[in-house]
Design an enzyme around this catalytic site. Structure first.
Site, mmCIF file in Angstrom:
data_model
loop_
_atom_site.group_PDB
_atom_site.id
_atom_site.type_symbol
_atom_site.label_atom_id
_atom_site.label_comp_id
_atom_site.label_asym_id
_atom_site.label_seq_id
_atom_site.Cartn_x
_atom_site.Cartn_y
_atom_site.Cartn_z
ATOM 1 N N ASP A 88 -1.534 7.660 -3.323
ATOM 2 C CA ASP A 88 -0.525 7.646 -4.397
ATOM 3 C C ASP A 88 0.338 6.384 -4.442
ATOM 4 O O ASP A 88 1.328 6.357 -5.157
ATOM 5 C CB ASP A 88 0.408 8.871 -4.313
ATOM 6 C CG ASP A 88 -0.238 10.085 -4.947
ATOM 7 O OD1 ASP A 88 -1.277 9.915 -5.620
ATOM 8 O OD2 ASP A 88 0.284 11.202 -4.776
ATOM 9 N N HIS B 112 -9.318 2.988 2.955
ATOM 10 C CA HIS B 112 -10.016 2.418 4.103
ATOM 11 C C HIS B 112 -11.151 3.295 4.590
ATOM 12 O O HIS B 112 -11.969 2.866 5.379
ATOM 13 C CB HIS B 112 -9.049 2.113 5.230
ATOM 14 C CG HIS B 112 -8.238 3.274 5.667
ATOM 15 N ND1 HIS B 112 -6.993 3.524 5.161
ATOM 16 C CD2 HIS B 112 -8.505 4.264 6.527
ATOM 17 C CE1 HIS B 112 -6.527 4.619 5.714
ATOM 18 N NE2 HIS B 112 -7.415 5.101 6.538
HETATM 19 P P1 GDP Z 1 -3.750 5.826 -5.238
HETATM 20 O O1 GDP Z 1 -3.831 7.193 -4.652
HETATM 21 O O2 GDP Z 1 -3.167 4.843 -4.270
HETATM 22 O O3 GDP Z 1 -5.033 5.339 -5.839
HETATM 23 O O4 GDP Z 1 -2.648 5.907 -6.394
HETATM 24 P P2 GDP Z 1 -2.818 6.010 -7.977
HETATM 25 O O5 GDP Z 1 -3.256 4.698 -8.527
HETATM 26 O O6 GDP Z 1 -3.617 7.201 -8.295
HETATM 27 O O7 GDP Z 1 -1.302 6.185 -8.422
HETATM 28 C C1 GDP Z 1 -0.535 7.317 -8.060
HETATM 29 C C2 GDP Z 1 0.529 7.568 -9.077
HETATM 30 O O8 GDP Z 1 1.458 6.498 -9.121
HETATM 31 C C3 GDP Z 1 -0.020 7.719 -10.497
HETATM 32 O O9 GDP Z 1 0.700 8.728 -11.137
HETATM 33 C C4 GDP Z 1 0.264 6.373 -11.130
HETATM 34 O O10 GDP Z 1 0.436 6.463 -12.518
HETATM 35 C C5 GDP Z 1 1.548 5.964 -10.443
HETATM 36 N N1 GDP Z 1 1.683 4.506 -10.339
HETATM 37 C C6 GDP Z 1 0.769 3.652 -9.785
HETATM 38 N N2 GDP Z 1 1.250 2.391 -9.841
HETATM 39 C C7 GDP Z 1 2.464 2.451 -10.407
HETATM 40 C C8 GDP Z 1 3.480 1.461 -10.724
HETATM 41 O O11 GDP Z 1 3.348 0.269 -10.481
HETATM 42 N N3 GDP Z 1 4.612 1.925 -11.283
HETATM 43 C C9 GDP Z 1 4.814 3.232 -11.558
HETATM 44 N N4 GDP Z 1 5.968 3.588 -12.121
HETATM 45 N N5 GDP Z 1 3.909 4.180 -11.283
HETATM 46 C C10 GDP Z 1 2.750 3.804 -10.718
#
Ligand code: GDP
Length: 588
Positions: A100, A147
């Site tokens: 996330d 990872h």
């Molecule tokens: P992952 O599990 O690391 O792949 O995370 P995700 O890309 O699925 O992102 C998790 C949540 O954080 C989602 O609801 C995204 O929309 C939100 N999110 C990701 N990047 C950003 C950002 O730069 N700003 C904001 N406000 N939300 C983000």
């Protein structure tokens, strides 16, 4: 060369003739480089010996060993290549970090916004990797974040990533998987570029993240260190140009990725599945050479002939050079991600290699190869070699992890053996820990924790030594003995079976009965049991009674229900897992 011929079990002139037809002129008394040796080994190896032995022969004959900290698959090792043939190739980046924190979002937004406008329409779905341009220079991204995928590939000997992008959410900070990701990137010897993401959010505190990272040895330039840190928002798109810029700078300074586009291709399968109408398809990241339509290929136990190549926008191409991800059709079957693909001279060579590997895999399943173990360390110590004992430590709580680490540090350095902790964490031993141990040639020490099912399977599959302890002293004792070359087999508990507690009964105030369902193996009356709750051990006791309905029984096997009463434990909860062990002398 004479040695190479001997190792391959063929005559010198045969090798010379073969190399001449491939454009290499070499005399019998001349040394050959690894690539040449590998070429010959590939050609003769399938007739003479197994492919592994042939590659080994090539490695030994040319004295080319993997670079320390970066144990490359022999076919991916460039150290024997003629520098004159090597030209720069695009860097390959993978995105790691806590769940996330925005890994997927960053990959998506980079892909959507940076692919040239004209091509965007062509993109239908991700093929597992893509290339973007920044200031006229390409960068390849692996499209599977996390990872787990990264290390699972490395555990198979593949090594695709040049640079790790560590994504840390500015509002959340460094979390357990962030730490794991740092360990994995370090284990792989891959430089880290940090993306402090979600800077648009209320509560974002990038400075706190920088401090947390500095505490873990990743000191940003802002604080006088040399870690590249970029502030990004996948939502607004802020910082993306900086991120791409930093990847290129890091590549230029620390990696300088190179390859020889003119040779036969070697690459890694990063995704593979069956597709209707097209049969088995695989996405291959070409790492050296150029893959062409019509090439004979082999990847793991699968072979074929390249029927068509599609790039990351779904367009047909005739060839794919270094660092290019490409979809390959024409394979005989689906390939396990992480397998190394290479081109052979003939269809028969590809087929034979694939068949031999399939056979070898079967044999390995019967008898797993131990990677490193305390006992094998003893053998090295006896030979007077200097050796590093790498450890991955897992404990049920921070306190005991610290205690364990402290005690191990106290052992100090033996002149013959250095002890190094390459990974550590709190919680059950996971597949990711086993993979890390495999790639860093480490032993996993589980302290008051157990492996999950996938970790257990991975340890068996990869031949990783995973040991469980519940007394710190036993850990240090074993290590000391191994280091001093005095390791002796010990009585150990051998896993027998596992049951899940479904209901708990108490009759007449006596010991509690755990109404359980045997999940795998068997539970026997004379077993010693561990009771696990969320992967951590809560009790250790012999069995008092084992019943099916009202009858006492000697054993209960998989898929049957039973009642288990332990001698010294009554506080069962539904969902607890009871593991049964028998005590045997360790046989290493
Ligand atoms: P992952 O599990 O690391 O792949 O995370 P995700 O890309 O699925 O992102 C998790 C949540 O954080 C989602 O609801 C995204 O929309 C939100 N999110 C990701 N990047 C950003 C950002 O730069 N700003 C904001 N406000 N939300 C983000």
């Amino acid at each position: 060369m004479a040695e190479l011929a001997e190792r391959l079990g063929v005559s010198g002139p045969q090798v010379i003739k073969y190399l001449m037809t491939n454009g290499v002129a070499a005399a019998l008394n001349q040394a050959v480089d690894f690539e040449t040796a590998a070429l010959a080994a590939d050609h003769f190896g399938f007739e003479a010996e197994s492919e592994d032995a042939a590659v080994e022969a090539a490695v030994e004959a040319t004295g080319v060993a993997g670079q320390p900290g970066r144990a490359r698959h022999p076919l991916l090792d460039l150290s024997g290549e003629d520098p004159a043939t090597l030209v720069p190739r695009p860097p390959v980046a993978a995105v790691l970090g806590h769940v996330d924190h925005g890994k997927t979002s960053l990959l998506d937004v980079i892909r959507k916004t940076r692919v040239a406008a004209g091509e965007a329409g062509g993109i239908t779905q991700s093929i597992g990797a893509y290339q973007v341009m920044h200031k006229g220079r390409p960068i390849t991204f692996i499209d599977t974040p996390g990872h787990e995928a990264f290390t699972a590939m490395r555990a198979r000997g593949a090594d695709v990533t040049d640079i790790a992008i560590l994504v840390v959410a500015a509002d959340d900070g460094v979390m357990p998987q962030t730490e794991e990701a740092i360990q994995h990137a370090r284990g792989a010897g891959v430089p880290i570029v940090v993306a402090v993401n979600k800077i648009d959010k209320d509560g974002a505190n990038p400075d706190r993240v920088l401090q947390q990272l500095a505490d873990r040895g990743l000191v940003s330039e802002q604080y006088g260190g040399d870690t590249q840190v970029v502030r990004t928002s996948a939502k607004s798109g802020d910082g993306l140009d900086d991120l791409l810029e930093n990847i290129l700078v890091t590549a230029d300074i620390l990696v300088q990725p190179k390859a020889n586009p003119k040779r036969a291709a070697v690459g890694t399968v990063i995704d593979s599945h069956l597709e209707r109408g097209r049969g088995p398809i695989a996405t291959v990241l070409v790492q050296n050479g150029t893959l062409k339509v019509g090439d004979n290929i082999v990847a793991g136990a699968v072979f074929g002939k390249v029927r068509a190549l599609l790039d990351d926008s779904g367009r047909k191409v005739q060839g794919a050079g270094p660092s290019t991800p490409v979809v390959v059709t024409g394979l005989s079957d689906v390939v396990v991600a992480g397998e190394v693909l290479h081109v052979t001279d003939t269809e028969r060579a590809a087929r034979t290699l694939a068949e031999q590997r399939a056979l070898a895999q079967k044999q390995r399943q019967v008898q797993p190869v131990r990677h490193i173990s305390l006992a094998s360390l003893e053998a090295h110590a006896a030979e007077g070699e200097t050796k590093t004992l790498n450890l991955v430590l897992k404990a049920e709580a921070n306190g005991s992890l610290e205690a364990l680490r402290g005690q191990i540090a106290k052992l100090g350095d033996d002149p013959a053996v250095k002890i190094k902790v390459v990974g550590e964490g709190v919680g059950a031993v996971s597949e990711s820990d086993v993979n890390l141990a495999k790639v860093s040639d480490a032993i996993v020490i589980g302290f008051n924790v157990r492996p999950d099912d996938r970790a257990r399977a991975a340890a068996d599959d990869l031949g990783v030594d995973v040991r469980y302890y519940d007394v710190v002293y036993h850990v240090t004792e074993d290590i000391e003995k191994a280091v001093k070359g005095m390791y002796e087999p010990r009585m150990v508990e051998v896993f027998q079976g596992r049951a899940e507690v479904r209901r708990v009964f108490t009759v007449d105030g006596k010991n509690a009965i755990a109404g359980s369902h045997v999940l795998d193996g068997k539970i026997t009356r004379n077993a010693v049991c561990k009771v696990l709750r969320d992967g951590a051990e809560v009790a250790h006791s012999r069995i008092e009674a084992l019943k099916r309905f009202k009858d006492d029984v000697r054993e209960v096997v998989k898929d049957y229900d039973c009642g288990i009463t332990l001698a010294d434990f009554n506080e069962f909860q539904e969902g607890d897992v009871i593991e049964a062990y028998v005590v045997e002398q360790q046989n290493l």
